[in-house]
Scaffold this motif. Structure first.
Motif, PDB file in Angstrom:
ATOM      1  N   LEU A  90       2.959  13.166  12.251  1.00  0.00           N
ATOM      2  CA  LEU A  90       1.908  12.151  12.934  1.00  0.00           C
ATOM      3  C   LEU A  90       0.647  11.905  12.091  1.00  0.00           C
ATOM      4  CD1 LEU A  90       2.066  13.718  16.624  1.00  0.00           C
ATOM      5  CD2 LEU A  90       3.240  11.548  15.904  1.00  0.00           C
ATOM      6  N   LEU A  91       0.525  12.866  11.194  1.00  0.00           N
ATOM      7  CA  LEU A  91      -0.940  12.931  10.520  1.00  0.00           C
ATOM      8  C   LEU A  91      -0.750  12.279   9.213  1.00  0.00           C
ATOM      9  CD1 LEU A  91      -2.400  16.390  11.310  1.00  0.00           C
ATOM     10  CD2 LEU A  91      -3.029  14.107  12.270  1.00  0.00           C
ATOM     11  N   VAL A  92       0.549  12.317   8.513  1.00  0.00           N
ATOM     12  CA  VAL A  92       0.664  12.085   7.316  1.00  0.00           C
ATOM     13  C   VAL A  92       0.451  10.371   7.176  1.00  0.00           C
ATOM     14  CG1 VAL A  92       2.506  11.728   5.382  1.00  0.00           C
ATOM     15  CG2 VAL A  92       1.890  13.889   6.207  1.00  0.00           C
ATOM     16  N   PRO A  93       1.124   9.714   7.919  1.00  0.00           N
ATOM     17  CA  PRO A  93       0.882   8.161   8.004  1.00  0.00           C
ATOM     18  C   PRO A  93      -0.457   7.934   7.964  1.00  0.00           C
ATOM     19  CG  PRO A  93       2.844   8.802   9.255  1.00  0.00           C
ATOM     20  CD  PRO A  93       2.117  10.057   9.253  1.00  0.00           C
ATOM     21  N   LEU A  94      -1.510   8.538   8.542  1.00  0.00           N
ATOM     22  CA  LEU A  94      -2.739   8.201   8.773  1.00  0.00           C
ATOM     23  C   LEU A  94      -3.401   8.047   7.305  1.00  0.00           C
ATOM     24  CD1 LEU A  94      -4.409  10.478  11.611  1.00  0.00           C
ATOM     25  CD2 LEU A  94      -4.209   7.922  11.385  1.00  0.00           C
ATOM     26  N   LEU A  95      -3.006   9.086   6.473  1.00  0.00           N
ATOM     27  CA  LEU A  95      -3.443   8.861   4.914  1.00  0.00           C
ATOM     28  C   LEU A  95      -2.804   7.649   4.610  1.00  0.00           C
ATOM     29  CD1 LEU A  95      -4.914   9.886   2.632  1.00  0.00           C
ATOM     30  CD2 LEU A  95      -2.589  11.206   2.278  1.00  0.00           C
ATOM     31  N   GLY A  96      -1.475   7.195   4.666  1.00  0.00           N
ATOM     32  CA  GLY A  96      -0.920   6.314   4.005  1.00  0.00           C
ATOM     33  C   GLY A  96      -1.437   4.891   4.687  1.00  0.00           C
ATOM     34  N   PHE A  97      -1.607   4.823   5.856  1.00  0.00           N
ATOM     35  CA  PHE A  97      -2.148   3.363   6.544  1.00  0.00           C
ATOM     36  C   PHE A  97      -3.575   3.223   5.786  1.00  0.00           C
ATOM     37  CE2 PHE A  97       0.973   4.277   9.989  1.00  0.00           C
ATOM     38  CZ  PHE A  97       1.712   3.752   9.662  1.00  0.00           C
ATOM     39  N   THR A  98      -4.371   4.354   5.754  1.00  0.00           N
ATOM     40  CA  THR A  98      -5.858   4.184   5.280  1.00  0.00           C
ATOM     41  C   THR A  98      -5.808   3.724   3.781  1.00  0.00           C
ATOM     42  OG1 THR A  98      -6.668   6.082   6.780  1.00  0.00           O
ATOM     43  CG2 THR A  98      -7.944   5.524   5.038  1.00  0.00           C
ATOM     44  N   ILE A  99      -4.982   4.292   2.906  1.00  0.00           N
ATOM     45  CA  ILE A  99      -4.866   3.880   1.635  1.00  0.00           C
ATOM     46  C   ILE A  99      -4.391   2.568   1.608  1.00  0.00           C
ATOM     47  CG2 ILE A  99      -3.430   4.224  -0.640  1.00  0.00           C
ATOM     48  CD1 ILE A  99      -3.622   7.388  -0.027  1.00  0.00           C
ATOM     49  N   ALA A 100      -3.417   2.067   2.402  1.00  0.00           N
ATOM     50  CA  ALA A 100      -2.816   0.792   2.450  1.00  0.00           C
ATOM     51  C   ALA A 100      -3.871  -0.245   2.962  1.00  0.00           C
ATOM     52  CB  ALA A 100      -1.644   0.544   3.336  1.00  0.00           C
ATOM     53  N   ALA A 101      -4.900   0.107   3.791  1.00  0.00           N
ATOM     54  CA  ALA A 101      -5.836  -0.617   4.481  1.00  0.00           C
ATOM     55  C   ALA A 101      -6.915  -0.973   3.250  1.00  0.00           C
ATOM     56  CB  ALA A 101      -6.522  -0.428   5.760  1.00  0.00           C
ATOM     57  N   CYS A 102      -7.179   0.041   2.634  1.00  0.00           N
ATOM     58  CA  CYS A 102      -8.034  -0.155   1.357  1.00  0.00           C
ATOM     59  C   CYS A 102      -7.814  -0.957   0.463  1.00  0.00           C
ATOM     60  CB  CYS A 102      -8.745   1.336   0.935  1.00  0.00           C
ATOM     61  SG  CYS A 102      -9.587   2.310   2.145  1.00  0.00           S
ATOM     62  N   CYS A 103      -6.555  -0.741   0.297  1.00  0.00           N
ATOM     63  CA  CYS A 103      -5.847  -1.657  -1.012  1.00  0.00           C
ATOM     64  C   CYS A 103      -5.809  -3.100  -0.408  1.00  0.00           C
ATOM     65  CB  CYS A 103      -4.391  -1.373  -1.246  1.00  0.00           C
ATOM     66  SG  CYS A 103      -4.096   0.431  -2.291  1.00  0.00           S
ATOM     67  N   LEU A 104      -5.754  -3.466   0.853  1.00  0.00           N
ATOM     68  CA  LEU A 104      -5.614  -4.737   1.254  1.00  0.00           C
ATOM     69  C   LEU A 104      -7.029  -5.133   1.221  1.00  0.00           C
ATOM     70  CD1 LEU A 104      -4.569  -7.088   2.886  1.00  0.00           C
ATOM     71  CD2 LEU A 104      -4.933  -5.987   4.840  1.00  0.00           C
ATOM     72  N   ASN A 105      -8.126  -4.392   1.410  1.00  0.00           N
ATOM     73  CA  ASN A 105      -9.459  -4.728   1.206  1.00  0.00           C
ATOM     74  C   ASN A 105      -9.820  -4.993  -0.294  1.00  0.00           C
ATOM     75  OD1 ASN A 105     -11.373  -4.760   3.540  1.00  0.00           O
ATOM     76  ND2 ASN A 105     -11.425  -2.538   3.472  1.00  0.00           N
ATOM     77  N   ALA A 106      -9.039  -4.275  -0.827  1.00  0.00           N
ATOM     78  CA  ALA A 106      -9.348  -4.775  -2.511  1.00  0.00           C
ATOM     79  C   ALA A 106      -8.842  -6.207  -2.759  1.00  0.00           C
ATOM     80  CB  ALA A 106      -8.826  -3.627  -3.516  1.00  0.00           C
ATOM     81  N   ILE A 107      -7.548  -6.474  -2.370  1.00  0.00           N
ATOM     82  CA  ILE A 107      -6.949  -7.758  -2.595  1.00  0.00           C
ATOM     83  C   ILE A 107      -7.860  -8.619  -2.046  1.00  0.00           C
ATOM     84  CG2 ILE A 107      -4.958  -9.099  -2.081  1.00  0.00           C
ATOM     85  CD1 ILE A 107      -3.299  -6.113  -1.786  1.00  0.00           C
ATOM     86  N   VAL A 119      -6.429  -6.270  -8.259  1.00  0.00           N
ATOM     87  CA  VAL A 119      -5.763  -6.719  -7.053  1.00  0.00           C
ATOM     88  C   VAL A 119      -4.194  -6.468  -7.346  1.00  0.00           C
ATOM     89  CG1 VAL A 119      -5.003  -9.127  -6.312  1.00  0.00           C
ATOM     90  CG2 VAL A 119      -7.427  -8.632  -6.712  1.00  0.00           C
ATOM     91  N   ALA A 120      -3.720  -6.538  -8.472  1.00  0.00           N
ATOM     92  CA  ALA A 120      -2.426  -6.160  -8.810  1.00  0.00           C
ATOM     93  C   ALA A 120      -2.051  -4.925  -8.570  1.00  0.00           C
ATOM     94  CB  ALA A 120      -1.799  -6.624 -10.270  1.00  0.00           C
ATOM     95  N   LEU A 121      -2.657  -3.980  -8.952  1.00  0.00           N
ATOM     96  CA  LEU A 121      -2.554  -2.618  -8.522  1.00  0.00           C
ATOM     97  C   LEU A 121      -2.673  -2.324  -7.150  1.00  0.00           C
ATOM     98  CD1 LEU A 121      -4.340  -1.072 -11.738  1.00  0.00           C
ATOM     99  CD2 LEU A 121      -1.766  -0.710 -10.966  1.00  0.00           C
ATOM    100  N   SER A 122      -3.448  -2.932  -6.655  1.00  0.00           N
ATOM    101  CA  SER A 122      -3.827  -2.803  -5.012  1.00  0.00           C
ATOM    102  C   SER A 122      -2.528  -3.294  -4.437  1.00  0.00           C
ATOM    103  CB  SER A 122      -5.130  -3.332  -4.603  1.00  0.00           C
ATOM    104  OG  SER A 122      -6.182  -2.816  -4.982  1.00  0.00           O
ATOM    105  N   LEU A 123      -2.071  -4.453  -4.885  1.00  0.00           N
ATOM    106  CA  LEU A 123      -0.747  -5.032  -4.148  1.00  0.00           C
ATOM    107  C   LEU A 123       0.401  -4.027  -4.265  1.00  0.00           C
ATOM    108  CD1 LEU A 123       0.602  -7.252  -2.552  1.00  0.00           C
ATOM    109  CD2 LEU A 123       1.069  -8.304  -4.772  1.00  0.00           C
ATOM    110  N   ALA A 124       0.609  -3.492  -5.525  1.00  0.00           N
ATOM    111  CA  ALA A 124       1.751  -2.623  -5.631  1.00  0.00           C
ATOM    112  C   ALA A 124       1.711  -1.248  -4.975  1.00  0.00           C
ATOM    113  CB  ALA A 124       1.822  -2.227  -7.150  1.00  0.00           C
ATOM    114  N   VAL A 125       0.525  -0.622  -5.221  1.00  0.00           N
ATOM    115  CA  VAL A 125       0.133   0.749  -4.563  1.00  0.00           C
ATOM    116  C   VAL A 125       0.201   0.750  -3.049  1.00  0.00           C
ATOM    117  CG1 VAL A 125      -1.292   2.572  -4.495  1.00  0.00           C
ATOM    118  CG2 VAL A 125      -0.657   1.789  -6.750  1.00  0.00           C
ATOM    119  N   GLY A 126      -0.514  -0.224  -2.467  1.00  0.00           N
ATOM    120  CA  GLY A 126      -0.635  -0.517  -1.132  1.00  0.00           C
ATOM    121  C   GLY A 126       0.647  -0.813  -0.478  1.00  0.00           C
ATOM    122  N   ALA A 127       1.631  -1.608  -1.003  1.00  0.00           N
ATOM    123  CA  ALA A 127       2.867  -2.096  -0.457  1.00  0.00           C
ATOM    124  C   ALA A 127       3.602  -0.682  -0.402  1.00  0.00           C
ATOM    125  CB  ALA A 127       3.271  -2.977  -0.991  1.00  0.00           C
TER     126      ALA A 127
END
Length: 148
Positions: A61-78, A113-121
């Protein structure tokens, strides 16, 4: 003057700590102060996986919180990197000319933007896969237990 390139890199590299929010909005930004909470919870989930294995319900339940936070921050960077110069300067550099240099897109912005897209996805898909796998394995185990 707030640089679009720096904001994109801060969102990509330090987003889970709220660095991009502090850069753009100052230390009074509530969301910037709240961002480390799901990050820390997700890191605690990873620690629990290492300690107790993948069968620990709290960890999946907790591990996806980190993943979703990183993905949201990558989306912000994009979003920051793709924002037009005029809109960037109007929003984050009020009073500056619309064509001011800090709102320009450079190669550094494109790489962020390119790194954020790759890492975030990748992180988002891994988080979804981990949580769904653990959820469905738990459902199968519960079904087996009920059928016995």
């Amino acid at each position: 003057m707030k640089s679009k390139t720096l904001a994109a890199w801060l969102a990509f590299l330090g987003g889970p700590l709220g660095l991009h929010r502090f850069y753009l909005r100052g230390f009074g930004d509530t969301i910037g102060w709240l961002l480390p909470i799901p990050t820390a919870a997700g890191l605690y989930g990873i620690e629990r996986v290492q300690q107790y294995g993948q069968d620990d319900v709290l960890s999946w339940l907790l591990v996806p919180l980190l993943g979703f936070t990183i993905a949201a921050c990558c989306l912000n960077a994009i979003v920051y990197g793709l924002m037009p110069r005029e809109k960037w300067n109007a929003r984050f550099n009020p009073g500056a000319p619309q064509e001011a240099e800090p709102g320009a897109t450079h190669w550094g912005t494109v790489f962020a933007v390119a790194l954020s897209l790759a890492v975030g996805a990748g992180v988002l898909m891994a988080s979804i896969a981990f949580s769904f796998q653990r959820y469905f394995e738990a459902q199968v185990e519960e079904g087996r237990r009920i059928s016995e």
